[in-house]
Design a protein around this motif. Structure first.
Motif, PDB file in Angstrom:
ATOM      1  N   GLU A   5       0.813  -1.218   0.000  1.00 58.74           N
ATOM      2  CA  GLU A   5       0.000   0.000   0.000  1.00 58.74           C
ATOM      3  C   GLU A   5       0.848   1.270   0.000  1.00 58.74           C
ATOM      4  OE1 GLU A   5      -3.150   2.329  -0.488  1.00 58.74           O
ATOM      5  OE2 GLU A   5      -3.202   0.146  -0.569  1.00 58.74           O
ATOM      6  N   ARG A   9       0.545   4.126  -2.868  1.00 52.65           N
ATOM      7  CA  ARG A   9       0.262   5.505  -2.474  1.00 52.65           C
ATOM      8  C   ARG A   9       1.313   6.460  -3.039  1.00 52.65           C
ATOM      9  NH1 ARG A   9       0.881   5.040   2.713  1.00 52.65           N
ATOM     10  NH2 ARG A   9      -1.025   3.851   2.924  1.00 52.65           N
ATOM     11  N   ARG A  12       0.752   6.843  -6.783  1.00 53.88           N
ATOM     12  CA  ARG A  12      -0.442   7.682  -6.982  1.00 53.88           C
ATOM     13  C   ARG A  12      -0.115   9.157  -6.774  1.00 53.88           C
ATOM     14  NH1 ARG A  12      -4.308   4.025  -3.613  1.00 53.88           N
ATOM     15  NH2 ARG A  12      -5.290   2.791  -5.233  1.00 53.88           N
ATOM     16  N   PRO A  18      -6.088   9.009  -9.493  1.00 56.39           N
ATOM     17  CA  PRO A  18      -7.215   8.957  -8.553  1.00 56.39           C
ATOM     18  C   PRO A  18      -7.163   7.683  -7.715  1.00 56.39           C
ATOM     19  CG  PRO A  18      -7.949   8.457 -10.786  1.00 56.39           C
ATOM     20  CD  PRO A  18      -6.509   8.870 -10.878  1.00 56.39           C
ATOM     21  N   ARG A  19      -7.882   7.679  -6.626  1.00 52.92           N
ATOM     22  CA  ARG A  19      -7.864   6.565  -5.677  1.00 52.92           C
ATOM     23  C   ARG A  19      -8.326   5.248  -6.311  1.00 52.92           C
ATOM     24  NH1 ARG A  19      -5.865   4.640  -1.482  1.00 52.92           N
ATOM     25  NH2 ARG A  19      -7.143   3.653   0.089  1.00 52.92           N
ATOM     26  N   ARG A  20      -9.218   5.329  -7.296  1.00 52.69           N
ATOM     27  CA  ARG A  20      -9.758   4.110  -7.912  1.00 52.69           C
ATOM     28  C   ARG A  20      -8.759   3.410  -8.833  1.00 52.69           C
ATOM     29  NH1 ARG A  20     -11.691   8.277 -11.018  1.00 52.69           N
ATOM     30  NH2 ARG A  20     -11.527   7.959 -13.269  1.00 52.69           N
ATOM     31  N   VAL A  21      -7.650   4.074  -9.185  1.00 48.21           N
ATOM     32  CA  VAL A  21      -6.633   3.489 -10.062  1.00 48.21           C
ATOM     33  C   VAL A  21      -5.550   2.854  -9.199  1.00 48.21           C
ATOM     34  CG1 VAL A  21      -4.887   3.983 -11.806  1.00 48.21           C
ATOM     35  CG2 VAL A  21      -7.082   5.166 -11.882  1.00 48.21           C
ATOM     36  N   VAL A  22      -5.281   1.568  -9.435  1.00 44.66           N
ATOM     37  CA  VAL A  22      -4.249   0.847  -8.690  1.00 44.66           C
ATOM     38  C   VAL A  22      -3.080   0.574  -9.640  1.00 44.66           C
ATOM     39  CG1 VAL A  22      -3.691  -1.229  -7.379  1.00 44.66           C
ATOM     40  CG2 VAL A  22      -5.985  -0.243  -7.237  1.00 44.66           C
TER      41      VAL A  22
END
Length: 54
Positions: A5, A9, A12, A18-22
Motif C-alpha cells: 500500500e 500511495r 499515486r 485517482p484513488r480508484r486506479v491501482v
C-alpha cells in the motif's frame, strides 16, 4: 491488493492518479546519466544440460 500500500500511495501521489486506479507496474524509460562498464554475467558453470549434477 496486489502491491504494498505504501508503494501504491507513493506512485499515486507522484503521477496524480485517482484513488480508484491501482498502479501495478512502473516501467522506467530513458537513458542512463552515465555509461558504466558492462558486467560479465555469463558463467558457464551455471549452465546445466540434461540434469542437475553438482
Amino acid at each position: 491488493m496486489y502491491s504494498c500500500e505504501d508503494r501504491v500511495r507513493a506512485v499515486r501521489n507522484v503521477l496524480g492518479l485517482p484513488r480508484r486506479v491501482v498502479p501495478l507496474n512502473v516501467i522506467p524509460i530513458g537513458y542512463p546519466a552515465e555509461n558504466p562498464a558492462l558486467k560479465q554475467k555469463w558463467d558457464p558453470a551455471k549452465v546445466r544440460c540434461n540434469g542437475w549434477a553438482e
